[in-house]
Scaffold this active site. Structure first.
Site, PDB file in Angstrom:
ATOM      1  N   ASP B  97       0.849  -1.197   0.000  1.00 19.27           N
ATOM      2  CA  ASP B  97       0.000   0.000   0.000  1.00 19.27           C
ATOM      3  C   ASP B  97       0.881   1.243   0.000  1.00 19.27           C
ATOM      4  O   ASP B  97       1.131   1.865   1.028  1.00 19.27           O
ATOM      5  CB  ASP B  97      -0.949  -0.009   1.198  1.00 19.27           C
ATOM      6  N   HIS B 204      -8.076   0.902   7.226  1.00 25.48           N
ATOM      7  CA  HIS B 204      -8.367   2.237   6.699  1.00 25.48           C
ATOM      8  C   HIS B 204      -9.689   2.752   7.263  1.00 25.48           C
ATOM      9  O   HIS B 204     -10.633   1.999   7.424  1.00 25.48           O
ATOM     10  CB  HIS B 204      -8.415   2.194   5.170  1.00 25.48           C
ATOM     11  N   GLU B 207     -12.468   9.107  10.526  1.00 26.75           N
ATOM     12  CA  GLU B 207     -12.952   9.244  11.898  1.00 26.75           C
ATOM     13  C   GLU B 207     -13.307  10.696  12.209  1.00 26.75           C
ATOM     14  O   GLU B 207     -12.560  11.608  11.847  1.00 26.75           O
ATOM     15  CB  GLU B 207     -11.844   8.752  12.850  1.00 26.75           C
ATOM     16  N   HIS B 402       4.147   5.374  13.300  1.00 35.20           N
ATOM     17  CA  HIS B 402       3.004   5.691  12.427  1.00 35.20           C
ATOM     18  C   HIS B 402       1.668   5.300  13.043  1.00 35.20           C
ATOM     19  O   HIS B 402       0.627   5.638  12.499  1.00 35.20           O
ATOM     20  CB  HIS B 402       3.158   5.008  11.075  1.00 35.20           C
TER      21      HIS B 402
END
Lengths: 135, 479
Positions: B97, B204, B207, B402
């Protein structure tokens, strides 16, 4: 023949067992569908498939990557395959049914087939594939 | 506490994997972890960190952030820089990705303004295609896709999916100039065309969040963030296009590994010299995919702004993009190595750039505090905003963690709780979750991840980024 999902922290690791190489490839495709959609497809449509590779692991990697492409682009949820496996080549057809949001929403998207952890071993009775799908 | 054999402690939060841990290591490995997180460390992840240290031209150390976990090729949380003359480039250091990343949109709304929360979540879910098989409303021609691959965020803004200011608020202004659409296969295009502007599945999400606590008022002011403010966090990547680019080039680079007589402990680390035809082709295709991802997040942010505009009457231009960061990417950057400035190819796989004050490529408003670093929590857990530091420039080639990092497999997670139970529990905490199926939720329960606060505490204490604010979720849509 069997498909078993093994523990893997980040991704989906599956073990596939089959009596012949052709069955192993066909079952591996079903395992990919199981992860992506919650279950493999049903027979109905067919789609040709042909991939090449230097060794058995490369062939499996290329085959599953091709199935990922077919399922995403053609919207075909694969149920199995009728394959011929030759020297450095796999060719034949895959069977399946059209994707539907309602019937195929119990899985998770697979981004790619990992080379890390991909192995095929052959004991006296069967072929055993371990493969990790990046999800 | 227990640490894996062979790993040496070299600081309160720093652990070294010495040369010799596995054969062929050219440099040591170094990772950051607290005692509280030590139990979550997998031997496979440390082995992968060591594997990276065997690659030609690696500079200084093979690094991993405290969200280190077992991936493929590089460990997740892995960072490595390679010299341009002797080094290599590898899709195993970026992942499938490409430019999976996250952006933070700040709204002028306060938590109290946010009535109709369920309707908001439903409307966002309706506006943004999600999940396996989610298709875009965008209909791109091959030529339009080429522009998108070349220009990234600015393509999307020019097409009406944003405002000029958005472009400046992306890492690298949302565009890697080295993009080469010709290196992106027809297959990758076929996968990418119907998916631009879709969220995807897995971890994924989009929010709706509230700023619950500000730790660093000055940096928060610079980033336009204040306590009680409603923000939107968008986490997604380059979809099937990037995945296919990785698959295609992995195959090309596997042949190149043999051609250039590079010995590797893992086929997923297949690589080529940076300045070889194969290395250049991968870099060009990867950069094009990164641009696709930036455009993708820009389009999703546009849909989000439209929903907020319609539902709450907020002016489009009053919702400002705080920043957009890439988590999976390889980039040419200049860093100080052994006292000399040197151009290197930095691979970040599940790691965030964390450039400090005065670093190049920062918007003027952020230059004195360093870049915003956005760390998404797992579904239902807090997310964090940090800022980049000079410490990161010195220690980690300007990189930090991350996210939280998984600790429990998906198979275990599903045995523990059903999607419905998780949704109900989060609902009781006031968090509305909307997904295409309960199965998608069961995978991503908050407890399958390391505690995000502890991961962030480590990078804060080590000084490779510093805390600015904590966000709590109010509503989640996920694929």
């Amino acid at each position: 023949m069997s498909i078993e999902e093994l523990d893997h922290t980040a991704d989906a690791k599956v073990r596939v067992k089959a009596g012949t190489l052709e069955e192993l490839f066909s079952e591996a495709g079903r395992a990919l569908m199981q992860v992506m959609y919650g279950r493999p497809g049903k027979d109905g449509r067919t789609h040709p498939v042909m991939v090449s590779g230097d060794d058995l692991e490369s062939l499996m990697h290329a085959y599953l990557s091709e199935l990922l492409f077919i399922t995403e682009v053609e919207g075909l949820v694969i149920s199995g395959a009728d394959l011929h496996i030759g020297e450095g080549i796999v060719e034949g057809v895959v069977m399946g049914e059209p994707f539907s949001m309602e019937a195929h929403n119990a899985g998770r998207g697979v981004k790619g087939i990992s080379y890390s952890g991909l192995s095929i071993v052959h004991d006296q009775e069967s072929y055993i594939l371990d493969v990790i799908f990046d999800v | 506490m227990t640490m894996l054999p062979g790993v040496q402690r070299v600081g309160e939060f720093e652990w070294q994997v010495p040369v010799g841990y596995i054969p062929g290591m050219r440099v040591p490995g170094l990772f950051f972890l607290s005692e509280a997180l030590a139990g979550t460390l997998e031997e496979g992840a440390v082995k992968q960190l060591a594997n990276v240290a065997t690659m030609p031209g690696i500079v200084r150390q093979s690094l991993a952030m405290p969200d280190i976990h077992w991936g493929y090729g590089f460990p997740i949380g892995g960072v490595a820089a390679f010299s341009l003359d002797e080094g290599v480039i590898s899709p195993g250091g970026v992942g499938f990705d490409i430019n999976c990343g996250v952006r933070l949109l700040a709204t002028p709304l306060r938590e109290g303004d946010l009535g109709k929360r369920r309707e908001l979540v439903e409307r966002l879910f309706g506006a943004i295609p999600t999940g396996v098989g989610g298709k875009s409303a965008l209909r791109l021609s091959n030529r339009e896709l080429d522009r998108m691959l070349l220009e990234g965020s600015s393509w999307a803004v020019r097409e009406g999916y944003g405002i000029d200011e958005d472009i400046r608020m992306c890492e690298q202004e949302g565009c890697l100039k080295e993009a080469d659409p010709a290196a992106v296969s027809q297959k990758a295009r076929q996968r990418g065309m119907p998916q631009s502007g879709t969220l995807g599945s897995g971890n994924h999400f989009l929010e709706v969040q509230v700023v619950r606590e500000v730790y660093h008022p000055e940096a928060a002011r610079a980033f336009g963030i204040s306590q009680g403010q409603v923000c939107i966090m968008i986490h997604c990547g380059s979809r099937g296009l990037g995945h296919q680019v990785c698959t295609d080039h992995l195959r090309i680079l596997e042949a190149a590994t043999k051609k250039y007589r590079i010995t590797l402990p893992d086929r997923q680390l297949a690589c080529a010299p940076i300045d070889s035809p194969e290395g250049r082709a991968y870099f060009g295709a990867m950069a094009a995919s990164a641009n696709y991802a930036w455009a993708n997040r820009q389009v999703i942010m546009h849909y989000t702004r439209k929903v907020l505009e319609e539902l709450y009457g907020v002016a489009y231009k009053d919702m400002h993009l705080v920043y957009d960061v890439a988590h999976n990417v390889a980039k040419m950057e200049e860093h100080l190595v052994g006292g000399t400035r040197m151009k290197v190819c930095v691979h970040r796989k599940g790691a965030t750039r964390a450039f400090g004050p005065g670093a190049p490529d920062l918007p003027a408003a952020y230059s004195s505090v360093g870049q915003p670093v956005i760390i998404p929590g797992s579904m239902g857990s807090p997310s964090f905003l940090l800022h980049g530091t000079s410490g990161a420039m010195e220690k980690t080639f300007g990189s930090t963690c991350h996210g939280a990092g998984r600790v429990m497999s998906r198979t275990q997670a599903k045995k523990r709780l059903t999607g419905r139970e998780i949704r109900d529990t989060l609902g009781k905490e006031g968090i509305i979750v909307k997904a295409p199926s309960d199965a998608a939720i069961a995978d991503e329960a908050p407890e399958v991840y390391k505690p995000s606060m502890e991961v962030v505490r480590v990078v804060h204490e080590v000084g490779i980024s510093r805390l600015v604010a904590r966000f709590e979720p109010l509503g989640v849509i996920k694929g």
